[in-house]
Design a protein around this motif. Structure first.
Motif, short mmCIF file in Angstrom:
data_model
loop_
_atom_site.label_atom_id
_atom_site.label_comp_id
_atom_site.label_asym_id
_atom_site.label_seq_id
_atom_site.Cartn_x
_atom_site.Cartn_y
_atom_site.Cartn_z
N LYS A 189 -41.25 6.90 -24.32
CA LYS A 189 -41.42 5.78 -25.24
C LYS A 189 -40.23 4.82 -25.20
CE LYS A 189 -44.30 8.26 -28.59
NZ LYS A 189 -44.44 8.67 -30.02
N GLU A 191 -37.44 5.21 -26.81
CA GLU A 191 -37.22 5.07 -28.25
C GLU A 191 -36.04 5.95 -28.65
OE1 GLU A 191 -40.49 5.06 -31.58
OE2 GLU A 191 -39.93 7.12 -31.11
N LYS A 225 -36.11 0.37 -30.14
CA LYS A 225 -37.17 0.31 -29.13
C LYS A 225 -36.62 -0.25 -27.82
CE LYS A 225 -40.23 1.48 -32.31
NZ LYS A 225 -40.92 2.79 -32.29
N ARG A 226 -37.38 0.01 -26.75
CA ARG A 226 -37.06 -0.51 -25.41
C ARG A 226 -35.63 -0.13 -25.00
NH1 ARG A 226 -39.89 -4.46 -27.95
NH2 ARG A 226 -38.00 -5.63 -28.46
#
Length: 304
Positions: A189, A191, A225-226
């Protein structure tokens, strides 16, 4: 309660107000307090609940809850209550959800959350609206205490007779923090948990003489994120906080502690791959070269 600088921590409602509201909830439509405790003790009715204030921050109160059921079985858990309605309560609900994710990824290093829900507090005036706060329960972590930071940037146990950790122990605890962050990273993910607020009660720690001090994460309010392995290393190297007039860094004083933390979390091969990706990203100009981890040190650590 008071913060490290001696300033009284502000409260937006009285403890008695929360106590009465919790009693009303237990007597009417409780869907998370008793069910949480029954997850630990079983379905038998509870005959005793005792709440004791354990820790206080700017945005939440943490209580130690002792419970006994009809079979005389007992347990202890924590009760975390937001200190204000609105955004503060929304952050508490997000924190609860994130802790569920992080505990699933690293159950030995993150507190086990139980159930959560809302508690209505009485309005302050005849025309005011009732205030609704979020609260949740979590399994109690025995023999752990709130972690604090001294003016000299060393960690200490925030209890009445406080214990200050040595600089070497402080560095080791920073390594444990990095290990927890790396363990809870999801490479699929991409994450990662946000960098912990070290001085805001995000960690609890064991007290000597119980061997080397050990940490557990009890709070996280945001997921990043990312995040690639290279950008995660960059974030870890940059993480810092202003503490008084000094700079508190997450990075330990010795790169070996950082490397060992990555190896414990991800294994030697993956840790080596992370360092390689970070080194190539720096060489490509994606990140500035950090003075805390030189290319020569990366090569030396990765060659181990």
């Amino acid at each position: 309660m008071y913060d490290y600088w001696g300033n009284e921590i502000r409260r937006h409602y009285q403890i008695e107000t929360l106590g009465h509201a919790t009693e009303r909830l237990l007597a009417t439509h409780d869907a998370f307090i008793v069910p949480s405790i029954q997850q630990l003790l079983g379905p038998a009715p509870l005959v005793s609940l005792t709440f004791e204030l354990f820790q206080e921050g700017a945005f939440q109160l943490i209580f130690r809850v002792r419970a006994t059921n009809a079979h005389r079985a007992q347990t202890v858990c924590s009760f975390v209550a937001a200190k204000k309605e609105g955004d503060v309560s929304r952050v508490a609900a997000i924190e609860h959800a994130i802790l569920n994710i992080l505990h699933a990824r690293a159950p030995e290093h993150v507190v086990r959350p139980l159930l959560g829900g809302t508690i209505p507090l009485p309005a302050r005036g005849q025309t005011a609206k009732p205030r609704v706060i979020y609260a949740y329960l979590a399994a109690w972590i025995p023999h752990h205490h709130e972690l604090g930071v001294t003016r000299d940037l060393q960690f200490f146990i925030n209890v009445k007779n406080r214990h200050v950790f040595t600089q070497a122990q402080t560095d080791d605890l920073k390594g444990q923090m990095i290990e927890i962050i790396a363990r809870t990273y999801d490479p699929v993910k991409r994450e990662c948990m946000e960098m912990p607020q070290i001085a805001s009660g995000d960690f609890v720690v064991t007290k000597p003489p119980r061997g080397a001090p050990r940490l557990k994460l009890i709070a996280c309010r945001q997921m990043l994120k990312r995040v690639t392995p290279a950008s995660l290393i960059q974030t870890l190297l940059q993480a810092h906080w202003n503490w008084g007039s000094r700079l508190l860094r997450l990075m330990p004083s010795r790169p070996e502690i950082f490397w060992n933390a990555l190896v414990r979390a991800r294994g030697a091969d993956e840790a080596r791959s992370w360092l390689s990706q970070y080194r190539h990203a720096v060489a490509a100009g994606k990140f500035p070269q950090s003075a805390l981890l030189s290319p020569a040190e990366i090569e030396r650590l990765g060659a181990r």
